[in-house]
Write a protein that holds these residues in place. Structure first.
Motif, PDB file in Angstrom:
ATOM      1  N   LEU A 138       1.068  -1.284   0.171  1.00 21.67           N
ATOM      2  CA  LEU A 138       0.192   0.102   0.187  1.00 21.67           C
ATOM      3  C   LEU A 138       0.765   1.595  -0.124  1.00 21.67           C
ATOM      4  CD1 LEU A 138      -2.646   1.513  -0.230  1.00 21.67           C
ATOM      5  CD2 LEU A 138      -2.750   1.299   2.729  1.00 21.67           C
ATOM      6  N   LEU A 139       0.810   2.281  -0.889  1.00 18.81           N
ATOM      7  CA  LEU A 139       1.298   3.148  -0.972  1.00 18.81           C
ATOM      8  C   LEU A 139       0.445   4.241  -1.076  1.00 18.81           C
ATOM      9  CD1 LEU A 139       3.994   2.248  -4.351  1.00 18.81           C
ATOM     10  CD2 LEU A 139       4.702   2.477  -1.419  1.00 18.81           C
ATOM     11  N   VAL A 140       1.028   5.284  -0.301  1.00 18.65           N
ATOM     12  CA  VAL A 140      -0.062   6.464   0.184  1.00 18.65           C
ATOM     13  C   VAL A 140       0.719   7.984  -0.274  1.00 18.65           C
ATOM     14  CG1 VAL A 140      -1.686   7.690   1.490  1.00 18.65           C
ATOM     15  CG2 VAL A 140      -1.370   5.687   1.701  1.00 18.65           C
ATOM     16  N   PRO A 141       0.069   9.110  -1.018  1.00 19.76           N
ATOM     17  CA  PRO A 141       0.774  10.140  -1.384  1.00 19.76           C
ATOM     18  C   PRO A 141       0.971  10.678  -0.131  1.00 19.76           C
ATOM     19  CG  PRO A 141      -1.267   9.864  -2.841  1.00 19.76           C
ATOM     20  CD  PRO A 141      -1.449   8.830  -1.571  1.00 19.76           C
ATOM     21  N   LYS A 142       1.987  11.170   0.643  1.00 14.43           N
ATOM     22  CA  LYS A 142       2.628  11.460   2.148  1.00 14.43           C
ATOM     23  C   LYS A 142       1.839  12.348   3.004  1.00 14.43           C
ATOM     24  CE  LYS A 142       7.525  12.439   4.322  1.00 14.43           C
ATOM     25  NZ  LYS A 142       8.707  12.301   3.993  1.00 14.43           N
ATOM     26  N   PRO A 143       1.378  13.291   1.657  1.00 12.74           N
ATOM     27  CA  PRO A 143       0.689  14.781   2.683  1.00 12.74           C
ATOM     28  C   PRO A 143      -0.553  13.839   3.056  1.00 12.74           C
ATOM     29  CG  PRO A 143       1.353  15.325   0.154  1.00 12.74           C
ATOM     30  CD  PRO A 143       1.281  14.320   0.782  1.00 12.74           C
ATOM     31  N   HIS A 144      -0.543  13.326   2.741  1.00 14.97           N
ATOM     32  CA  HIS A 144      -2.550  12.466   3.168  1.00 14.97           C
ATOM     33  C   HIS A 144      -2.564  10.545   3.637  1.00 14.97           C
ATOM     34  CE1 HIS A 144      -4.511  14.967   0.450  1.00 14.97           C
ATOM     35  NE2 HIS A 144      -3.414  14.257  -0.838  1.00 14.97           N
ATOM     36  N   ALA A 145      -0.978  10.908   4.246  1.00 11.80           N
ATOM     37  CA  ALA A 145      -0.233   9.833   5.234  1.00 11.80           C
ATOM     38  C   ALA A 145      -1.247   9.612   6.293  1.00 11.80           C
ATOM     39  CB  ALA A 145       0.414   9.854   5.397  1.00 11.80           C
ATOM     40  N   GLU A 146      -1.581  10.608   7.415  1.00 15.31           N
ATOM     41  CA  GLU A 146      -2.522  10.750   8.234  1.00 15.31           C
ATOM     42  C   GLU A 146      -3.719  10.861   8.637  1.00 15.31           C
ATOM     43  OE1 GLU A 146      -1.491  14.013  11.049  1.00 15.31           O
ATOM     44  OE2 GLU A 146       0.924  13.340  10.771  1.00 15.31           O
ATOM     45  N   ALA A 147      -3.924  11.168   7.095  1.00 26.14           N
ATOM     46  CA  ALA A 147      -5.521  11.048   7.081  1.00 26.14           C
ATOM     47  C   ALA A 147      -6.272   9.663   6.685  1.00 26.14           C
ATOM     48  CB  ALA A 147      -5.824  12.339   6.030  1.00 26.14           C
ATOM     49  N   VAL A 148      -4.977   9.215   6.055  1.00 24.23           N
ATOM     50  CA  VAL A 148      -5.385   7.950   5.294  1.00 24.23           C
ATOM     51  C   VAL A 148      -5.705   6.776   6.466  1.00 24.23           C
ATOM     52  CG1 VAL A 148      -5.005   6.173   4.160  1.00 24.23           C
ATOM     53  CG2 VAL A 148      -4.636   8.370   3.112  1.00 24.23           C
ATOM     54  N   ALA A 149      -4.704   6.574   7.229  1.00 24.63           N
ATOM     55  CA  ALA A 149      -4.541   6.525   8.798  1.00 24.63           C
ATOM     56  C   ALA A 149      -5.735   5.905   9.142  1.00 24.63           C
ATOM     57  CB  ALA A 149      -2.890   6.302   8.537  1.00 24.63           C
ATOM     58  N   ALA A 150      -6.026   7.163   9.480  1.00 26.84           N
ATOM     59  CA  ALA A 150      -7.078   7.454  10.411  1.00 26.84           C
ATOM     60  C   ALA A 150      -8.488   7.165  10.136  1.00 26.84           C
ATOM     61  CB  ALA A 150      -7.571   9.135  10.753  1.00 26.84           C
ATOM     62  N   GLU A 151      -8.553   7.512   8.954  1.00 29.25           N
ATOM     63  CA  GLU A 151     -10.194   6.873   7.963  1.00 29.25           C
ATOM     64  C   GLU A 151      -9.344   5.647   7.697  1.00 29.25           C
ATOM     65  OE1 GLU A 151     -11.670   8.687   4.559  1.00 29.25           O
ATOM     66  OE2 GLU A 151     -10.760  10.857   5.517  1.00 29.25           O
ATOM     67  N   LEU A 152      -9.158   4.786   7.562  1.00 25.99           N
ATOM     68  CA  LEU A 152      -8.249   3.458   7.790  1.00 25.99           C
ATOM     69  C   LEU A 152      -8.982   2.047   8.864  1.00 25.99           C
ATOM     70  CD1 LEU A 152      -5.354   3.026   5.391  1.00 25.99           C
ATOM     71  CD2 LEU A 152      -7.833   2.261   5.064  1.00 25.99           C
ATOM     72  N   VAL A 153      -8.362   3.092  10.192  1.00 21.74           N
ATOM     73  CA  VAL A 153      -8.912   2.893  11.834  1.00 21.74           C
ATOM     74  C   VAL A 153      -9.860   2.668  12.337  1.00 21.74           C
ATOM     75  CG1 VAL A 153      -8.671   3.885  14.011  1.00 21.74           C
ATOM     76  CG2 VAL A 153      -6.532   3.306  12.597  1.00 21.74           C
ATOM     77  N   GLU A 154     -10.486   4.097  11.275  1.00 21.15           N
ATOM     78  CA  GLU A 154     -12.869   4.341  10.987  1.00 21.15           C
ATOM     79  C   GLU A 154     -13.046   3.543  10.886  1.00 21.15           C
ATOM     80  OE1 GLU A 154     -16.200   7.665  10.908  1.00 21.15           O
ATOM     81  OE2 GLU A 154     -13.814   8.412  10.117  1.00 21.15           O
ATOM     82  N   ASN A 155     -13.032   3.287   9.381  1.00 28.33           N
ATOM     83  CA  ASN A 155     -13.306   2.168   8.725  1.00 28.33           C
ATOM     84  C   ASN A 155     -12.982   0.747   9.181  1.00 28.33           C
ATOM     85  OD1 ASN A 155     -14.521   1.175   6.145  1.00 28.33           O
ATOM     86  ND2 ASN A 155     -12.835   0.122   6.069  1.00 28.33           N
ATOM     87  N   SER A 156     -12.877   0.113   9.836  1.00 27.72           N
ATOM     88  CA  SER A 156     -12.079  -0.701  10.175  1.00 27.72           C
ATOM     89  C   SER A 156     -12.979  -1.229  11.583  1.00 27.72           C
ATOM     90  CB  SER A 156     -11.474  -1.200  10.957  1.00 27.72           C
ATOM     91  OG  SER A 156     -10.708  -2.603  12.115  1.00 27.72           O
ATOM     92  N   THR A 157     -13.515  -0.377  12.130  1.00 25.21           N
ATOM     93  CA  THR A 157     -14.111   0.099  13.844  1.00 25.21           C
ATOM     94  C   THR A 157     -15.910  -0.086  13.661  1.00 25.21           C
ATOM     95  OG1 THR A 157     -12.493   1.620  15.425  1.00 25.21           O
ATOM     96  CG2 THR A 157     -14.899   1.316  15.451  1.00 25.21           C
ATOM     97  N   ASN A 158     -15.973   0.550  12.424  1.00 24.89           N
ATOM     98  CA  ASN A 158     -17.214   0.835  12.178  1.00 24.89           C
ATOM     99  C   ASN A 158     -17.179  -0.679  11.867  1.00 24.89           C
ATOM    100  OD1 ASN A 158     -17.957   3.341  12.650  1.00 24.89           O
ATOM    101  ND2 ASN A 158     -17.260   4.388   9.771  1.00 24.89           N
ATOM    102  N   ALA A 159     -16.786  -1.834  10.512  1.00 29.91           N
ATOM    103  CA  ALA A 159     -17.315  -3.252   9.525  1.00 29.91           C
ATOM    104  C   ALA A 159     -17.395  -4.044  10.820  1.00 29.91           C
ATOM    105  CB  ALA A 159     -15.612  -2.999   9.624  1.00 29.91           C
ATOM    106  N   VAL A 160     -16.317  -3.699  12.047  1.00 28.78           N
ATOM    107  CA  VAL A 160     -16.810  -4.393  13.342  1.00 28.78           C
ATOM    108  C   VAL A 160     -17.802  -4.290  13.623  1.00 28.78           C
ATOM    109  CG1 VAL A 160     -16.228  -5.386  15.627  1.00 28.78           C
ATOM    110  CG2 VAL A 160     -14.129  -4.967  13.595  1.00 28.78           C
ATOM    111  N   LYS A 161     -18.438  -3.343  14.331  1.00 28.45           N
ATOM    112  CA  LYS A 161     -19.989  -3.083  14.148  1.00 28.45           C
ATOM    113  C   LYS A 161     -20.956  -3.351  13.329  1.00 28.45           C
ATOM    114  CE  LYS A 161     -18.394   1.809  16.998  1.00 28.45           C
ATOM    115  NZ  LYS A 161     -19.043   3.145  16.872  1.00 28.45           N
TER     116      LYS A 161
END
Length: 126
Positions: A47-70
Motif C-alpha cells: 500500500l502506497l499513500v501520497p505523503k501529504p495524506h498519510a495521516e488522514a488515510v491512517a485515521a480513516e482506515l482505523v475508523e473504517n475498521s471500527t465501523n466494519a466491526v460494529k
C-alpha cells in the motif's frame, strides 16, 4: 453471512480512491498508478499513500475498521461471528483457538467466550 473482509472492503476502496492511494507489488504496477511529482509513503503490504495524506488515510482506515466491526456485530451477533471465525480458522481440525482469537481481537471477545462457543459446537459437520 458475509466474510469479515467484506465488511471492510468497500470502505477501504473509497478511502484509497479519495486520497490517490494504491497497491503496487511490482515496478510496473507502481509506474501505472503513481502520479508524477507525488511522493508516496509505504504503509506496508504494497500500500502506497501520497505523503501529504498519510495521516488522514491512517485515521480513516482505523475508523473504517471500527465501523466494519460494529456493522458485523449488528448484522450477525457475536456468537455467529465467533462460530464463523472458528470455522474459518480450522478449529475443527486443530482444536486451537489462537488464530481465531487473533482475528477477533477488534471484537473485544475473551478466550473464555471463544472456547465456550467452540466447546458447544458440533464439529462433526465441519
Amino acid at each position: 453471512m458475509k466474510s469479515r473482509t467484506e465488511y471492510h472492503e468497500s470502505g477501504i476502496t473509497a478511502i484509497l480512491d479519495k486520497y490517490g492511494a494504491f497497491f503496487a507489488f511490482s515496478q510496473g504496477q507502481y509506474n501505472r498508478n503513481a502520479k508524477t511529482g507525488v511522493e508516496y509513503t509505504s504503509f506496508g503490504s504494497g500500500l502506497l499513500v501520497p505523503k501529504p495524506h498519510a495521516e488522514a488515510v491512517a485515521a480513516e482506515l482505523v475508523e473504517n475498521s471500527t465501523n466494519a466491526v460494529k456493522q458485523d456485530i449488528n448484522e450477525n451477533g457475536i456468537t455467529a461471528i465467533i462460530k464463523r471465525e472458528l470455522s474459518n480458522h480450522e478449529y475443527g481440525y486443530t482444536r486451537d483457538i489462537a488464530d481465531t482469537l487473533s482475528v477477533l481481537e477488534p471484537y473485544g471477545v475473551t478466550a473464555q467466550q471463544v472456547q465456550a462457543i467452540a466447546d458447544s459446537m458440533d464439529w462433526s459437520d465441519y
